[in-house]
Design a protein around this motif. Sequence first.
Motif, PDB file in Angstrom:
ATOM      1  N   SER A 102       0.849  -1.193   0.000  1.00  0.00           N
ATOM      2  CA  SER A 102       0.000   0.000   0.000  1.00  0.00           C
ATOM      3  C   SER A 102       0.885   1.243   0.000  1.00  0.00           C
ATOM      4  O   SER A 102       1.938   1.257   0.633  1.00  0.00           O
ATOM      5  N   ARG A 103       0.441   2.295  -0.699  1.00  0.00           N
ATOM      6  CA  ARG A 103       1.291   3.488  -0.824  1.00  0.00           C
ATOM      7  C   ARG A 103       0.451   4.728  -1.108  1.00  0.00           C
ATOM      8  O   ARG A 103      -0.669   4.635  -1.615  1.00  0.00           O
ATOM      9  N   PRO A 104       1.000   5.916  -0.820  1.00  0.00           N
ATOM     10  CA  PRO A 104       0.334   7.163  -1.192  1.00  0.00           C
ATOM     11  C   PRO A 104       0.683   7.550  -2.632  1.00  0.00           C
ATOM     12  O   PRO A 104       1.696   7.118  -3.178  1.00  0.00           O
ATOM     13  N   LEU A 105      -0.172   8.373  -3.243  1.00  0.00           N
ATOM     14  CA  LEU A 105       0.059   8.916  -4.577  1.00  0.00           C
ATOM     15  C   LEU A 105       0.084  10.434  -4.494  1.00  0.00           C
ATOM     16  O   LEU A 105      -0.585  11.028  -3.644  1.00  0.00           O
ATOM     17  N   PHE A 106       0.824  11.069  -5.412  1.00  0.00           N
ATOM     18  CA  PHE A 106       1.071  12.506  -5.303  1.00  0.00           C
ATOM     19  C   PHE A 106       0.906  13.231  -6.639  1.00  0.00           C
ATOM     20  O   PHE A 106       0.970  12.623  -7.709  1.00  0.00           O
ATOM     21  N   ILE A 107       0.745  14.544  -6.536  1.00  0.00           N
ATOM     22  CA  ILE A 107       1.041  15.446  -7.637  1.00  0.00           C
ATOM     23  C   ILE A 107       2.013  16.499  -7.099  1.00  0.00           C
ATOM     24  O   ILE A 107       2.033  16.788  -5.903  1.00  0.00           O
TER      25      ILE A 107
END
Length: 320
Positions: free
Chosen positions: A257-262
Amino acid sequence: MWLLAVVLTGSLLSGCGPQYSEDADFSLTGSISIDGSSTVYPITEAVAEEYRYHAPNVRTTIGVSGTGGGFKKFSRGEIDISNASRSIKESEAEDARANNISYLQLSVAYDGLTVVVHPRNTWVKDMTAAELKKIWEPEAQGKITRWNQIRPEWPDQELHLYGAGVESGTYDYFTEAIVGKSHSSRGDYTASEDDNVLVQGVSTDPYALGFFGYAYYEENKAKLKAVPINDEDDSNGAGAIMPSLATVKDGTYAPLSRPLFIYVNSTAAQKQHVVDFLQFYFEEVPELTQEVGYIPMPLEKYKQELDKLKAFVAETAKKP
């Protein structure tokens, strides 16, 4: 390297004509250039699709060259926003600083990297993180080539691997989480920054195993089979855990599981139409994230990210 570019404008090819929102702002004009992660692409593309009804005269171009490819362009000032499935590396940050580019990282969603096999694969019921490491570590190249080398009861058949290309943030995250070192893996596998290529490969090969973002599995689950993963740490949840909206959000689907970014740069943050787009992004992304198959963050987290954006815009406005 595979590259996709999608241009979104207010001109809709519809016999009924464009249906703009009640608060459509025709005074906003300009272009927004976005590139980077194929994992984050569906989220940003969904927001951009909605934004064209809100600001018909703003032109949004979205490329997909992988997180690393996006950061290369971002650090040279060639794009306004970079989609990223990992945080920026120090070397990439140094390149940005060398070009006098400052930036802001904003979290947009959660993802669960999904390990998949062909639906006709009847022998894989689950896998451990250790087994995945045995398959993907550099030492496995040319050695771990058959399914029965993973578990003796599995078939004596060739193992065909599909995974993210080395410019992909998905590759970096997977190798760090599974192999233990970012950007370290065997090289004898079918690699692509285009997750659709990986979906096609696994869905047509009964002896394939691959990995990519959860949304691509969710979109293609009729022709793929997700593999439950056991990290052998019962504090994260006992046994093998399937990726899902719930298990990614509560952290039991570990370690994938991981975070996503801009990322947005300071020059873009001084453009009214870019700021408007980003504010729209964080107002709409909680709902759109789930629509495209990812896991939304808590609403309070989105509010915090929007507050960070407003502070960054105010800060950049003070600079010459």
